[in-house]
Scaffold this active site. Structure first.
Site, PDB file in Angstrom:
ATOM      1  N   VAL A   1       0.811  -1.184   0.065  1.00 44.17           N
ATOM      2  CA  VAL A   1       0.180   0.087  -0.139  1.00 44.17           C
ATOM      3  C   VAL A   1       0.794   1.256   0.050  1.00 44.17           C
ATOM      4  O   VAL A   1       1.658   1.568   0.903  1.00 44.17           O
ATOM      5  CB  VAL A   1      -0.978  -0.019   1.345  1.00 44.17           C
ATOM      6  CG1 VAL A   1      -1.838   1.175   1.118  1.00 44.17           C
ATOM      7  CG2 VAL A   1      -1.741  -1.208   1.154  1.00 44.17           C
ATOM      8  N   HIS A   2       0.696   2.100  -1.013  1.00 41.30           N
ATOM      9  CA  HIS A   2       1.199   3.425  -1.009  1.00 41.30           C
ATOM     10  C   HIS A   2       0.262   4.467  -1.590  1.00 41.30           C
ATOM     11  O   HIS A   2      -1.044   4.024  -1.751  1.00 41.30           O
ATOM     12  CB  HIS A   2       2.401   3.301  -1.911  1.00 41.30           C
ATOM     13  CG  HIS A   2       2.033   2.565  -3.348  1.00 41.30           C
ATOM     14  ND1 HIS A   2       1.702   3.294  -4.408  1.00 41.30           N
ATOM     15  CD2 HIS A   2       2.340   1.430  -3.639  1.00 41.30           C
ATOM     16  CE1 HIS A   2       1.608   2.451  -5.484  1.00 41.30           C
ATOM     17  NE2 HIS A   2       1.833   1.192  -5.078  1.00 41.30           N
ATOM     18  N   GLY A   3       0.269   5.523  -1.950  1.00 41.24           N
ATOM     19  CA  GLY A   3      -0.616   6.638  -2.312  1.00 41.24           C
ATOM     20  C   GLY A   3      -1.188   6.428  -3.427  1.00 41.24           C
ATOM     21  O   GLY A   3      -2.744   6.635  -3.338  1.00 41.24           O
TER      22      GLY A   3
ATOM     23  N   GLY B   1      -3.617   3.478  -2.037  1.00 45.00           N
ATOM     24  CA  GLY B   1      -4.452   4.022  -0.935  1.00 45.00           C
ATOM     25  C   GLY B   1      -5.497   4.984  -0.860  1.00 45.00           C
ATOM     26  O   GLY B   1      -6.330   5.260  -0.555  1.00 45.00           O
TER      27      GLY B   1
END
Length: 159
Positions: A16-18, A21
């Site tokens: 999960v990263h920008g 997310g």
């Protein structure tokens, strides 16, 4: 047992990263990110870092692969799920465990020794190729697509 509302399963070795997310959850209308990864499930610091980049109103769960297969059918209808895994082998493990995955989005698989680059952001080794081929043999569509507004490219064309 009910069928869980799995909107998409994504392979991204960053988990999960920008982009996941915020961008993917917003585009899909997901309200739950389920990270199916044995290491992340046992690492509260990594979980906190990932939670920092998740859009407001989106919940996260961090389960081992076996726990994901064990509990996915208990998901409530209101849960719109984005599953995130690190490798195609992890996704195959989920499928073999009964998780009803219909399509896979491949976002990022870093280059490393023993891997060859097949796309800007995707590098594979023989184990990855075998897992993708098995997933596709089971009727699961696998495509590379970094962001939702990009046109997906079937991974089978690149293997």
């Amino acid at each position: 047992m009910s069928t869980p509302n799995i909107l998409l399963t994504r392979i991204d070795n960053r988990l999960v990263h920008g982009q996941v997310g915020v961008t993917w959850t917003g585009s899909l209308g997901a309200n739950l990110i389920l990270v199916a990864n044995d290491e992340a499930a046992g690492d509260p610091v990594q979980q906190q870092l990932m939670d920092m980049v998740v859009a407001e109103g989106v919940q996260t769960r961090y389960f081992t692969l076996s726990k994901t297969a064990e509990v996915i059918h208990k998901a409530a209808e209101r849960q719109k799920i984005l599953i995130v895994c690190k490798t195609p082998r992890d996704v195959l493990t989920l499928v073999e465990g009964g998780v009803p995955i219909k399509q896979i989005n491949v976002g990022n698989m870093h280059f490393a020794d023993g891997k060859r680059q097949i796309h800007k952001t995707v590098s594979v080794d023989e184990d990855d190729i075998a897992a993708f081929r098995e997933l596709e043999a089971r009727g699961i569509h696998c495509e590379i697509r970094r962001v939702p507004d990009e046109v997906g490219e079937p991974i089978s064309r690149l293997l």
